[in-house]
Scaffold this motif. Structure first.
Motif, PDB file in Angstrom:
ATOM      1  N   THR A 300       0.832  -1.203   0.000  1.00 58.86           N
ATOM      2  CA  THR A 300       0.000   0.000   0.000  1.00 58.86           C
ATOM      3  C   THR A 300       0.870   1.258   0.000  1.00 58.86           C
ATOM      4  O   THR A 300       1.835   1.364   0.762  1.00 58.86           O
ATOM      5  N   GLU A 301       0.510   2.211  -0.842  1.00 58.15           N
ATOM      6  CA  GLU A 301       1.209   3.495  -0.842  1.00 58.15           C
ATOM      7  C   GLU A 301       0.685   4.346   0.302  1.00 58.15           C
ATOM      8  O   GLU A 301      -0.528   4.444   0.526  1.00 58.15           O
ATOM      9  N   ILE A 302       1.593   4.958   1.051  1.00 61.31           N
ATOM     10  CA  ILE A 302       1.219   5.841   2.155  1.00 61.31           C
ATOM     11  C   ILE A 302       1.478   7.280   1.712  1.00 61.31           C
ATOM     12  O   ILE A 302       2.595   7.631   1.338  1.00 61.31           O
ATOM     13  N   VAL A 303       0.448   8.113   1.745  1.00 61.21           N
ATOM     14  CA  VAL A 303       0.573   9.503   1.320  1.00 61.21           C
ATOM     15  C   VAL A 303       0.377  10.408   2.528  1.00 61.21           C
ATOM     16  O   VAL A 303      -0.681  10.387   3.161  1.00 61.21           O
ATOM     17  N   GLY A 304       1.391  11.174   2.857  1.00 57.73           N
ATOM     18  CA  GLY A 304       1.304  12.123   3.958  1.00 57.73           C
ATOM     19  C   GLY A 304       0.674  13.421   3.496  1.00 57.73           C
ATOM     20  O   GLY A 304       0.958  13.906   2.404  1.00 57.73           O
TER      21      GLY A 304
END
Length: 332
Positions: A300-304
């Motif tokens: 999963t890509e984590i976007v801050g």
């Protein structure tokens, strides 16, 4: 994209504008959910964190972003009354580099213990896929409802884990003191009551009346001091020395481990998420999500997400050095 998620949905004080926009479009579907906003915490708290974590900025830059998006440019007309969209930056896959607890990161056994601690006080919070959000964005959007914790925010999890270790390993500590503008203080107040430890919270004058009342209702001694977070923090540190209390910082390895329990709940309930959007305040939420994702072997890509006008983290990350933002005029 097939599925995306917003974590920390009702994070009071630093709720993401992404969630704000989602609530605007989903008001017909999400009944009984109150999104509460207050002014962003003074950037002095961010500056303190950046000063302490300066050595990690280069590591963050070395990771590289899989995607960097200024979401404010995606729509010309803001859909909510809190200003333009936040800007988002994707974090990479090296949690040790992304978090200032490098070398002390939790493992799955630690996460198991933290989950048992947290769930002895509160049940797992729900995550729901809302059909109006899917209609609006063209993908399945799942919301992690951290507004369902006893304090209405995810930070309770970290306070419970921090104070559990304190009671076990530092039983000589007579009490704790910290500085906050809201959720961190509520977390420590409730957790302190749970382990029967005195809690003193210092807030600046003019702090949220509702947050102050909540901290006192959970049993904390509340002291108002100074004009901003810096003043409150300095007074809290002096009180810790004077009373022989332990000063609890706003960011700590145990706080991250506790917060990561919501990441585990989310990933175990919906393991095939493509992207998770998470707000960055001091960083415990995104650090917990990155570490948990990697421990579970997910992609999963984590976007801050940071506020457009309180974006010290993104500026520092891109510059490879600490870039403080000394003035903030925004809601988060």
């Amino acid at each position: 994209l097939r599925r995306t998620a917003v974590s920390g949905m009702a994070r009071l004080g630093t709720a993401p504008h992404v969630a704000d926009k989602i609530l605007n479009h989903a008001s017909g579907a999400i009944s009984g959910v109150a999104a509460v906003y207050q002014r962003h915490e003074f950037m002095s708290e961010r500056r303190e964190a950046l000063e302490r974590w300066g050595e990690h900025i280069t590591a963050l830059q070395a990771i590289g972003a899989s995607r960097s998006t200024d979401v404010s440019q995606q729509e010309a007309r803001p859909l909510v009354p809190y200003g333009r969209w936040a800007e988002a930056a994707a974090f990479g896959s090296e949690p040790e580099a992304a978090c200032p607890t490098a070398g002390r990161m939790f493992n799955l056994d630690d996460l198991d213990r933290a989950s048992r601690l947290v769930h002895a006080v509160m049940p797992p919070t729900p995550q729901y896929a809302w059909p109006l959000l899917q209609r609006r964005f063209g993908v399945e959007v799942i919301v992690k409802h951290e507004n369902h914790t006893p304090i209405g925010a995810f930070k309770l999890r970290g306070g419970l884990v921090y104070l559990d270790r304190l009671k076990r390993e530092r039983p000589h500590v007579r009490g704790i003191v910290s500085a906050t503008r809201g959720n961190h203080g509520q977390s420590l107040a409730l957790a302190g009551r749970h382990v029967q430890l005195p809690v003193t919270i210092v807030v600046p004058h003019g702090n949220s009346v509702e947050k102050n009342a909540a901290m006192q209702a959970f049993g904390a001694e509340l002291i108002e001091h100074g004009r901003d977070f810096d003043d409150a923090r300095e007074h809290a540190a002096a009180l810790a020395d004077e009373r022989g209390y332990e000063f609890v910082p706003s960011f700590d390895a145990d706080l991250v481990t506790g917060v990561a329990t919501y990441a585990r709940e989310l990933f175990e309930a919906v393991p095939d998420l493509d992207v998770v959007y998470v707000p960055i305040g001091l960083g415990s939420g995104i650090c917990g999500l990155i570490r948990t994702r990697d421990l579970l072997g997910l992609r999963t890509e984590i976007v801050g997400v940071v506020p457009e006008r309180a974006n010290a983290y993104r500026l520092s990350w891109e510059a490879g050095r600490v870039v403080p933002v000394n003035a903030v005029s925004t809601f988060a």
